[in-house]
Design a protein around this motif. Structure first.
Motif, PDB file in Angstrom:
ATOM      1  N   ILE A  76     -10.499 -16.805 -55.265  1.00 25.46           N
ATOM      2  CA  ILE A  76      -9.415 -16.993 -54.302  1.00 25.46           C
ATOM      3  C   ILE A  76      -9.982 -16.882 -52.890  1.00 25.46           C
ATOM      4  N   SER A  77      -9.519 -17.731 -51.988  1.00 33.78           N
ATOM      5  CA  SER A  77     -10.005 -17.678 -50.603  1.00 33.78           C
ATOM      6  C   SER A  77      -8.945 -17.170 -49.632  1.00 33.78           C
ATOM      7  N   LYS A  78      -7.657 -17.312 -50.006  1.00 36.34           N
ATOM      8  CA  LYS A  78      -6.589 -16.883 -49.100  1.00 36.34           C
ATOM      9  C   LYS A  78      -5.327 -16.595 -49.900  1.00 36.34           C
ATOM     10  N   ILE A  79      -4.674 -15.505 -49.536  1.00 36.20           N
ATOM     11  CA  ILE A  79      -3.351 -15.183 -50.069  1.00 36.20           C
ATOM     12  C   ILE A  79      -2.429 -14.995 -48.877  1.00 36.20           C
ATOM     13  N   ARG A  80      -1.309 -15.683 -48.879  1.00 39.30           N
ATOM     14  CA  ARG A  80      -0.279 -15.480 -47.855  1.00 39.30           C
ATOM     15  C   ARG A  80       0.919 -14.853 -48.553  1.00 39.30           C
ATOM     16  N   ASP A  81       1.270 -13.641 -48.151  1.00 42.72           N
ATOM     17  CA  ASP A  81       2.297 -12.868 -48.844  1.00 42.72           C
ATOM     18  C   ASP A  81       3.710 -13.241 -48.383  1.00 42.72           C
ATOM     19  N   PRO A  82       4.738 -12.655 -48.993  1.00 40.10           N
ATOM     20  CA  PRO A  82       6.108 -13.001 -48.618  1.00 40.10           C
ATOM     21  C   PRO A  82       6.462 -12.701 -47.159  1.00 40.10           C
ATOM     22  N   LYS A  83       5.708 -11.828 -46.513  1.00 43.31           N
ATOM     23  CA  LYS A  83       5.940 -11.542 -45.094  1.00 43.31           C
ATOM     24  C   LYS A  83       5.189 -12.518 -44.191  1.00 43.31           C
ATOM     25  N   ASN A  84       4.563 -13.524 -44.803  1.00 45.37           N
ATOM     26  CA  ASN A  84       3.809 -14.563 -44.099  1.00 45.37           C
ATOM     27  C   ASN A  84       2.526 -14.011 -43.459  1.00 45.37           C
ATOM     28  N   VAL A  85       1.965 -12.980 -44.082  1.00 49.12           N
ATOM     29  CA  VAL A  85       0.727 -12.359 -43.620  1.00 49.12           C
ATOM     30  C   VAL A  85      -0.394 -12.778 -44.571  1.00 49.12           C
ATOM     31  N   SER A  86      -1.503 -13.250 -44.020  1.00 51.52           N
ATOM     32  CA  SER A  86      -2.606 -13.759 -44.829  1.00 51.52           C
ATOM     33  C   SER A  86      -3.715 -12.729 -45.012  1.00 51.52           C
ATOM     34  N   GLN A  95      13.165 -22.762 -45.974  1.00 53.69           N
ATOM     35  CA  GLN A  95      14.191 -23.467 -46.735  1.00 53.69           C
ATOM     36  C   GLN A  95      14.839 -22.602 -47.809  1.00 53.69           C
ATOM     37  N   LEU A  96      14.119 -21.577 -48.267  1.00 60.58           N
ATOM     38  CA  LEU A  96      14.632 -20.654 -49.277  1.00 60.58           C
ATOM     39  C   LEU A  96      14.535 -19.230 -48.718  1.00 60.58           C
ATOM     40  N   PRO A  97      15.348 -18.908 -47.711  1.00 60.96           N
ATOM     41  CA  PRO A  97      15.186 -17.627 -47.009  1.00 60.96           C
ATOM     42  C   PRO A  97      15.422 -16.381 -47.867  1.00 60.96           C
ATOM     43  N   ALA A  98      16.112 -16.497 -48.977  1.00 55.79           N
ATOM     44  CA  ALA A  98      16.341 -15.342 -49.844  1.00 55.79           C
ATOM     45  C   ALA A  98      15.215 -15.146 -50.861  1.00 55.79           C
ATOM     46  N   SER A  99      14.248 -16.070 -50.861  1.00 54.55           N
ATOM     47  CA  SER A  99      13.136 -15.996 -51.809  1.00 54.55           C
ATOM     48  C   SER A  99      11.945 -15.255 -51.205  1.00 54.55           C
ATOM     49  N   PHE A 100      11.091 -14.770 -52.094  1.00 57.01           N
ATOM     50  CA  PHE A 100       9.860 -14.091 -51.710  1.00 57.01           C
ATOM     51  C   PHE A 100       8.712 -14.971 -52.184  1.00 57.01           C
ATOM     52  N   ILE A 101       8.025 -15.597 -51.228  1.00 55.59           N
ATOM     53  CA  ILE A 101       7.030 -16.613 -51.568  1.00 55.59           C
ATOM     54  C   ILE A 101       5.633 -16.117 -51.217  1.00 55.59           C
ATOM     55  N   THR A 102       4.743 -16.220 -52.196  1.00 54.72           N
ATOM     56  CA  THR A 102       3.336 -15.924 -52.004  1.00 54.72           C
ATOM     57  C   THR A 102       2.576 -17.203 -52.312  1.00 54.72           C
ATOM     58  N   THR A 103       1.660 -17.588 -51.415  1.00 53.24           N
ATOM     59  CA  THR A 103       0.857 -18.786 -51.658  1.00 53.24           C
ATOM     60  C   THR A 103      -0.614 -18.391 -51.773  1.00 53.24           C
ATOM     61  N   TYR A 104      -1.358 -19.242 -52.486  1.00 58.02           N
ATOM     62  CA  TYR A 104      -2.750 -18.965 -52.803  1.00 58.02           C
ATOM     63  C   TYR A 104      -3.603 -20.200 -52.544  1.00 58.02           C
ATOM     64  N   GLU A 105      -4.795 -19.972 -51.996  1.00 54.40           N
ATOM     65  CA  GLU A 105      -5.799 -21.032 -51.857  1.00 54.40           C
ATOM     66  C   GLU A 105      -7.079 -20.543 -52.511  1.00 54.40           C
ATOM     67  N   TYR A 106      -7.869 -21.477 -53.038  1.00 51.48           N
ATOM     68  CA  TYR A 106      -9.052 -21.135 -53.822  1.00 51.48           C
ATOM     69  C   TYR A 106     -10.271 -21.929 -53.398  1.00 51.48           C
ATOM     70  N   ILE A 107     -11.418 -21.367 -53.722  1.00 53.24           N
ATOM     71  CA  ILE A 107     -12.666 -22.114 -53.755  1.00 53.24           C
ATOM     72  C   ILE A 107     -12.877 -22.351 -55.250  1.00 53.24           C
ATOM     73  N   PRO A 108     -12.673 -23.584 -55.701  1.00 54.25           N
ATOM     74  CA  PRO A 108     -12.710 -23.826 -57.146  1.00 54.25           C
ATOM     75  C   PRO A 108     -13.966 -23.266 -57.815  1.00 54.25           C
ATOM     76  N   TYR A 109     -13.759 -22.651 -58.951  1.00 56.53           N
ATOM     77  CA  TYR A 109     -14.788 -22.050 -59.797  1.00 56.53           C
ATOM     78  C   TYR A 109     -15.493 -20.853 -59.155  1.00 56.53           C
TER      79      TYR A 109
END
Length: 133
Positions: free
Chosen positions: A92-102, A75-89
């Motif tokens: 970090i358990s997963k990072i997905r970078d702007p190239k959609n690589v985890s 939806q925002l093709p000109a943006s660079f999006i990084t997402t993060y997932e965690y195991i609380p406390y």
């Protein structure tokens, strides 16, 4: 630099026409998305304030809510999006970078990082700890 806020936060840089929006989850403790080259109004216009609040308030964001955040990549093709997932406390358990690589992170029973793997499951790095301290 990450700022911890329970609501989305826009970080302004000195670079021309560059803004970064951070979305938070896990009761406002951890950043779940970094959206570079977009503004707060665009992100909230696509996700809606209710979803953003639900993400921030959740102990752990639901799969369907995180999928809506992931959908921002198209939806925002000109943006660079990084997402993060965690195991609380723990960490970090997963990072997905702007190239959609985890990248995945694994921890031992003491909460120490023991392995980092790429999207193919191939080892990037591993860590061993001595209990003889």
């Amino acid at each position: 630099m990450f700022l911890i806020f329970p609501q989305p936060h826009t970080w302004h840089t000195t670079l021309p026409a560059t803004e970064t929006v951070y979305l938070y989850g896990y009761k406002g403790k951890y950043a779940i998305a970094e959206i570079k080259n977009s503004d707060y109004e665009s992100v909230t216009g696509l996700l809606g304030n209710d979803l953003i609040k639900r993400l921030a308030d959740a102990t752990k964001p639901s799969y369907s809510d995180m999928q809506k955040v992931e959908d921002l990549r198209t939806q925002l093709p000109a943006s660079f999006i990084t997402t993060y997932e965690y195991i609380p406390y723990i960490g970090i358990s997963k990072i997905r970078d702007p190239k959609n690589v985890s990248t995945y992170f694994k921890y031992d029973d003491s909460g120490r990082l023991i392995k980092k793997t790429d999207h193919k499951g191939e080892l990037i790095s591993s860590y061993k700890y001595s209990n003889n301290l």
